[in-house]
Design an enzyme around this catalytic site. Structure first.
Site, PDB file in Angstrom:
ATOM      1  N   THR A 275       0.862  -1.177   0.000  1.00  0.00           N
ATOM      2  CA  THR A 275       0.000   0.000   0.000  1.00  0.00           C
ATOM      3  C   THR A 275       0.899   1.227   0.000  1.00  0.00           C
ATOM      4  O   THR A 275       1.475   1.587   1.029  1.00  0.00           O
ATOM      5  CB  THR A 275      -0.919   0.008   1.227  1.00  0.00           C
ATOM      6  OG1 THR A 275      -1.738  -1.160   1.197  1.00  0.00           O
ATOM      7  CG2 THR A 275      -1.812   1.243   1.220  1.00  0.00           C
TER       8      THR A 275
ATOM      9  N   LYS B  67      -6.981   1.352  -3.624  1.00  0.00           N
ATOM     10  CA  LYS B  67      -6.595   0.803  -2.322  1.00  0.00           C
ATOM     11  C   LYS B  67      -6.680   1.870  -1.223  1.00  0.00           C
ATOM     12  O   LYS B  67      -7.218   1.618  -0.129  1.00  0.00           O
ATOM     13  CB  LYS B  67      -5.180   0.230  -2.399  1.00  0.00           C
ATOM     14  CG  LYS B  67      -4.567  -0.147  -1.060  1.00  0.00           C
ATOM     15  CD  LYS B  67      -5.356  -1.205  -0.310  1.00  0.00           C
ATOM     16  CE  LYS B  67      -4.615  -1.602   0.963  1.00  0.00           C
ATOM     17  NZ  LYS B  67      -5.424  -2.504   1.815  1.00  0.00           N
TER      18      LYS B  67
END
Length: 298
Positions: free
Chosen positions: A97, A173
């Site tokens: 991420t 995300k």
């Protein structure tokens, strides 16, 4: 299956993801900064690399699952020189991420050296990674995505393609993590109100998660927040703060105001300042309990 893959980053998420690749029949060369974390994979037949760059070979495929932007940048452009080791035509599947800006920057760096980057961040906690139940977002060059699709599918239950813009999957995300954090805050505030009103929050959240909020976020985190079970941490508070900072950076670059993200950032900062850094990120819900006079600093 004889395909050889490199894997860098064997933390709470990376280790089970790599194990699923082994179970699918891939040959893995693995690296982790703390070498002992690779032992379960070595016992199953993986090969240990001495340096992160050693997991790569020209034209090969490397998966990385690292903690933050700086770690991914160091892997790609630093002394391990992943972008160069993969050339020509090798592919780096970045599953961390990180910010879309970092992904675009590193994709350009890869391209200039003859390799390719595909973004593939995941939704799911460590238990989902173990059970191969991750949901994985991908973006990047179509040919590269097609080549790595079986590898990505071996680590999750669903794959969602967001096109050729390599940073797109990272935007999705971050949007998802923002929405999860907002749900944690909402549940924390609701639980505080119910507790002060003499209502059992566990029973109430169980009902709500079966009916109008029948979704994994509420079903999974509702009992954690209602019962205050913030250990063991599946995703620690500092990582939540890192992600919300990335959300705010991305929103600022896009001129998209996100006032709730600013509130969430303050919750994370406050929780860490109160000594809660080792708790699960759902412990931001304690902020509402603090405000209502229901908790002592912990």
């Amino acid at each position: 299956m004889t395909q050889k893959i490199g894997f860098v980053g064997l933390g709470a998420m990376g280790l089970p993801m790599a194990a699923n690749l082994l179970a699918a029949g891939y040959h893995l060369t693995v690296y982790n900064r703390t070498a002992s974390k690779a032992e379960p994979l070595i016992a199953k037949g993986a090969h240990r690399a001495v340096r992160a760059g050693d997991v790569a070979r020209p034209g090969g495929i490397v998966v990385s699952m690292l903690a933050d932007d700086a770690s991914v940048k160091a892997l790609v452009t630093g002394e391990d020189a992943l972008a160069e080791h993969l050339a020509p035509d090798g592919i780096h599947i970045s599953m961390s991420t990180v910010s879309p800006a970092t992904t675009r920057e590193l994709a350009d760096y890869h391209a200039a050296r003859g390799s390719v980057m595909v973004a593939a961040p995941v939704f799911g906690r460590p238990n989902a990674a173990h059970a191969k139940q991750l949901r994985i977002c991908v973006s990047g060059p179509a040919e590269a995505k097609a080549r790595v699709r079986p590898i990505v599918e071996a680590m999750g239950q669903e794959v969602f393609d967001f096109g050729d813009n390599v940073g797109a999957a990272n935007v999705v995300k971050l949007a998802g993590n923002f929405m999860i954090a907002a749900a944690l805050e909402a549940m924390g505030e609701a639980v505080a109100m119910m507790r002060k009103s003499g209502v059992d929050p566990a029973a109430a959240l169980e009902m709500l998660a079966k009916t109008i909020f029948a979704a994994p976020v509420y079903q999974g985190y509702g009992p954690i927040i209602a019962h205050g079970r913030f250990t063991p941490a599946g995703f620690r508070l500092p990582l939540g703060l890192k992600d919300i900072d990335l959300v705010i950076q991305t929103a600022t670059a896009a001129n998209a105001p996100m006032p709730t993200a600013s509130l969430l950032r303050d919750r994370f900062v406050s929780a860490i300042a109160k000594g809660r850094a080792d708790l699960d990120w759902s412990a931001i819900a304690l902020g509402a309990a603090d405000d209502a006079g229901l908790t002592e600093s912990r």
